[in-house]
Design an enzyme around this catalytic site. Structure first.
Site, short mmCIF file in Angstrom:
data_model
loop_
_atom_site.label_atom_id
_atom_site.label_comp_id
_atom_site.label_asym_id
_atom_site.label_seq_id
_atom_site.Cartn_x
_atom_site.Cartn_y
_atom_site.Cartn_z
N GLU A 58 66.61 -22.82 -48.09
CA GLU A 58 65.21 -23.23 -48.23
C GLU A 58 64.67 -23.10 -49.65
OE1 GLU A 58 63.04 -24.35 -45.50
OE2 GLU A 58 65.05 -24.71 -44.72
N HIS A 94 58.76 -18.94 -44.15
CA HIS A 94 59.39 -18.64 -45.44
C HIS A 94 58.90 -17.28 -45.92
CE1 HIS A 94 59.70 -23.24 -46.05
NE2 HIS A 94 60.89 -22.77 -45.76
N LEU A 100 52.75 -22.58 -38.06
CA LEU A 100 51.65 -22.61 -37.12
C LEU A 100 50.54 -23.57 -37.55
CD1 LEU A 100 51.39 -18.84 -36.14
CD2 LEU A 100 52.87 -20.63 -35.21
N CYS A 152 53.52 -22.56 -52.41
CA CYS A 152 54.39 -23.57 -51.81
C CYS A 152 54.50 -24.81 -52.69
CB CYS A 152 53.85 -24.00 -50.44
SG CYS A 152 54.06 -22.78 -49.14
N SER A 169 50.92 -26.32 -39.28
CA SER A 169 51.42 -27.67 -39.03
C SER A 169 51.25 -28.04 -37.56
CB SER A 169 52.90 -27.76 -39.43
OG SER A 169 53.47 -29.00 -39.06
#
Length: 446
Positions: free
Chosen positions: A174, A246, A26, A367, A28
């Site tokens: 991922e 994620h 969201l 991250c 991004s």
């Protein structure tokens, strides 16, 4: 000397920009086409690394990737010189041109899944680079990431760096962003938790469910993990819909502590029961759940409350939680943080960092880093030159200030000069970090 948890952070790339490429992220989407500040972004990330290193925590550095990545455009039919390829791509396939400028490799939590040696059948550290198959701009990363990890962890007696899983929708992976580990002490055997968003089906969420059960099971086999010490858990569809693309946006684990949001997992009680069974004889797990009432899921995602780093600084009795400034500024997230450090809990203090350039693209402190637990012998076997020292930090800061643009607007990306200026910078970086003179594709092609 005891075992350590090293953090390897990705250096923010020179083309850091806001293209809104990551569906389901969201932040991004919300910040698409904003003017980015690459220099600030890289210096913010470097400052985070310095803060952790100053606390005695081993801090490694992962290099940015080559961007714009002209070889990706050549593979889809664009030909001629680099300038001609770049100009034609912007005319005929502007979305693809933007994808090959993404600096998303900065989020090193997606670089790989790491299993420490006590968990693995052959007693070595196992590392599987993520294929990042779900997002086109991120699927470009695995080859460079693999090359970097194989240079850092080159000692085959201590480390195994696997190939990424085949790039197929059933095996979408991922990396550590959907992987957690619990143990009693750093360096002791533990329980590995693989969190997935979908099985063989496309998934029941509007936003993409990026990690598959098949990928998680494959990595567990490749790392020769003991089945009693593995847990698999499905992400809650509500979490994915809320922007938790994620698992590390709604849960974080460190040593024997699992901190998570009430709506992180599809079957929370089953996971907690699996953890208790898997931990038997190894450690006593501590579960810290933040309720929807205390911090609504929307606030948890917006503030990246759970995307903090839980760390154990040397000599400290209690853990430290490192969070983005956004968690301080969000009232419900800040309240939850203050409650976490109540007396008799495992978390003793918290710190806030300014990572706004990363956060606007949907990535917080967790991250930006890949965790690697290392014994003293393994730490000594890591290729020298990749751990941050005062000298290396100063070199990197100087390199960033000389080469990074202060601002980068969407229209600036069209400029063919960006190819030569980023390549010149990366070529110099391969002499600051011990990457070698043929690390990047442009170096080998030239």
């Amino acid at each position: 000397m005891n075992a350590v948890e090293a953090n390897f952070d990705g250096l923010v790339g020179l083309t850091h920009n806001y293209a809104g490429l990551s569906e389901g992220n969201l932040a991004s989407a919300r910040n698409k086409d904003m003017i980015a500040r690459p220099r600030d972004a890289a210096l913010q990330g470097l400052e985070k690394m310095k803060r952790l290193a100053a606390r005695g925590l081993p801090q490694g550095v992962l290099p940015p990737h080559e961007r714009p990545f002209i070889p990706a455009l050549r593979r889809i039919g664009f030909s001629g010189g680099d300038k001609a390829v770049w100009e034609r791509a912007w005319r005929e396939a502007p979305e693809m041109a933007r994808r090959v400028t993404a600096a998303s490799a900065m989020w090193a939590a997606n670089a790989a899944t790491v299993s420490p040696s006590p968990d693995c059948g052959d007693g070595r550290v196992h590392i599987t680079p993520a294929n990042l198959h779900t997002m086109a701009h991120r699927a470009l990363e695995s080859a460079t990431t693999t090359r970097a990890l194989r240079r850092i962890f080159a000692n085959a007696e201590r480390f195994v760096v696997h190939d990424a899983l085949p790039a197929h929708w059933l095996l979408a992976d991922e990396g550590a962003a959907n992987h957690m580990r619990l143990s009693g002490e750093i360096g002791a055997g533990g329980l590995e938790i693989f969190v997935y968003g979908r099985t063989g089906e496309a998934g029941a969420t509007r936003h993409p469910a990026r990690q598959t059960l098949d990928a998680s099971q494959s990595i567990a086999r490749m790392h020769a993990l003991s089945p009693p010490r593995i847990a698999f858990a499905a992400q809650a569809p509500a979490a994915i819909e809320a922007g938790a693309f994620h698992n590390d946006v709604v849960a974080v684990a460190h040593r024997n502590v699992l901190l998570f949001h009430e709506h992180a997992f599809a079957d929370k009680q089953r996971l907690l029961d699996d953890i208790v069974r898997g931990a038997e004889g190894l450690f006593d797990p501590i579960f810290i759940e933040i309720s929807e009432e205390e911090t609504p899921l929307a606030d948890a995602v917006a503030s990246y409350l759970f995307n903090g780093q839980l760390v154990s600084p040397p000599g400290a009795d209690l853990m430290t939680l490192i969070l983005p400034e956004e968690a301080r500024e969000n009232p419900s997230a800040r309240s939850a943080v203050e409650h976490l450090t109540a007396p008799n809990g495992p978390i003793g203090r918290f710190e806030f960092l300014d990572l706004r350039q990363s956060m606007r693209n949907g990535g917080g402190p967790a991250c930006l880093r890949l965790r690697v637990e290392l014994s003293p012998e393994e730490l000594a076997a890591v290729t020298p030159g990749f751990f941050l020292t005062e000298g290396l930090a100063a070199q990197l800061a100087s390199w960033i200030r000389r080469h990074y643009r202060e601002t980068l607007a969407p229209s600036d990306l069209r400029d063919p000069a960006i190819i030569t200026e980023t390549r010149a910078a990366l070529d110099e970086l391969t002499r600051v970090l011990p990457l070698g003179s043929n690390f990047y594709e442009f170096q080998r092609d030239g």
